[in-house]
Write a protein that holds these residues in place. Structure first.
Motif, PDB file in Angstrom:
ATOM      1  N   TYR A   1       0.805  -1.214   0.000  1.00  0.00           N
ATOM      2  CA  TYR A   1       0.000   0.000   0.000  1.00  0.00           C
ATOM      3  C   TYR A   1       0.840   1.267   0.000  1.00  0.00           C
TER       4      TYR A   1
ATOM      5  N   ALA B   1      -3.739   2.991   0.598  1.00  0.00           N
ATOM      6  CA  ALA B   1      -4.359   2.895  -0.719  1.00  0.00           C
ATOM      7  C   ALA B   1      -3.483   2.103  -1.665  1.00  0.00           C
ATOM      8  N   ARG B   2      -4.111   1.442  -2.594  1.00  0.00           N
ATOM      9  CA  ARG B   2      -3.367   0.879  -3.717  1.00  0.00           C
ATOM     10  C   ARG B   2      -3.063   2.030  -4.667  1.00  0.00           C
ATOM     11  N   GLY B   3      -2.036   1.889  -5.445  1.00  0.00           N
ATOM     12  CA  GLY B   3      -1.662   2.953  -6.351  1.00  0.00           C
ATOM     13  C   GLY B   3      -0.304   3.504  -5.978  1.00  0.00           C
TER      14      GLY B   3
ATOM     15  N   PRO C   1      -1.422   8.302  -4.568  1.00  0.00           N
ATOM     16  CA  PRO C   1      -2.758   8.903  -4.656  1.00  0.00           C
ATOM     17  C   PRO C   1      -2.920  10.079  -3.710  1.00  0.00           C
ATOM     18  N   GLN C   2      -3.650  11.087  -4.180  1.00  0.00           N
ATOM     19  CA  GLN C   2      -3.821  12.299  -3.393  1.00  0.00           C
ATOM     20  C   GLN C   2      -5.274  12.636  -3.079  1.00  0.00           C
ATOM     21  N   ARG C   3      -6.187  11.816  -3.585  1.00  0.00           N
ATOM     22  CA  ARG C   3      -7.601  12.047  -3.291  1.00  0.00           C
ATOM     23  C   ARG C   3      -8.050  11.099  -2.186  1.00  0.00           C
ATOM     24  N   SER C   4      -8.816  11.617  -1.250  1.00  0.00           N
ATOM     25  CA  SER C   4      -9.253  10.781  -0.137  1.00  0.00           C
ATOM     26  C   SER C   4     -10.065   9.591  -0.619  1.00  0.00           C
TER      27      SER C   4
ATOM     28  N   ASP D   1      -9.502   7.690  -2.969  1.00  0.00           N
ATOM     29  CA  ASP D   1      -8.634   6.605  -3.440  1.00  0.00           C
ATOM     30  C   ASP D   1      -8.187   5.680  -2.310  1.00  0.00           C
ATOM     31  N   TYR D   2      -8.460   6.078  -1.083  1.00  0.00           N
ATOM     32  CA  TYR D   2      -7.967   5.346   0.085  1.00  0.00           C
ATOM     33  C   TYR D   2      -9.040   4.441   0.656  1.00  0.00           C
TER      34      TYR D   2
END
Length: 123
Positions: free
Chosen positions: A32, A99-101, A104-107, A109-110
């Motif tokens: 993650y 989060a996967r990815g 990521p910077q958007r909530s 995405d978590y």
């Protein structure tokens, strides 16, 4: 399922430092990206910083760039947020999230969130 527990918050004077920790329950922690977000009273939750799975990539909000440093220790299943030169406007409830990815910077995405740790900076 990943359980996250933050610690390290507290009351500090402006200009001071704190280090937040985020302990993860899962041995899959290494899969993650780990992010930090914060939410001040009456405001929306905002992105603070993120680190990819191996620590090779990081990204910061402009408001904390140069003052905060995100890191992780995969052997300890723990992520950190070192906060220096704290300002009263940094006062908020700080959350860690997984989060996967890559970074990521958007909530949204978590998938997994901790309960938060309070940081209060006095002027």
């Amino acid at each position: 399922q990943v359980q996250l527990v933050e610690s390290g918050g507290g009351l500090v004077q402006a200009g001071g430092s704190l280090r937040l920790s985020c302990a993860a329950s899962a041995r899959t922690f290494v899969l993650y990206a780990m992010g930090w977000f914060r939410q001040a009273p009456g405001k929306e939750r905002e992105f603070v910083a993120v680190i990819n799975w191996n620590g090779g990539r990081t990204f910061y909000a402009d408001s904390v760039k140069g003052r905060f440093t995100i890191s992780r220790d995969n052997a300890k299943n723990t992520a950190y947020l070192q906060m220096n030169t704290l300002k009263p406007e940094d006062t908020a409830l700080y959350y860690c999230a997984a989060a996967r990815g890559v970074v990521p910077q958007r909530s949204g995405d978590y998938a997994y969130w901790g309960q938060g740790t309070q940081v209060t900076v006095s002027s």
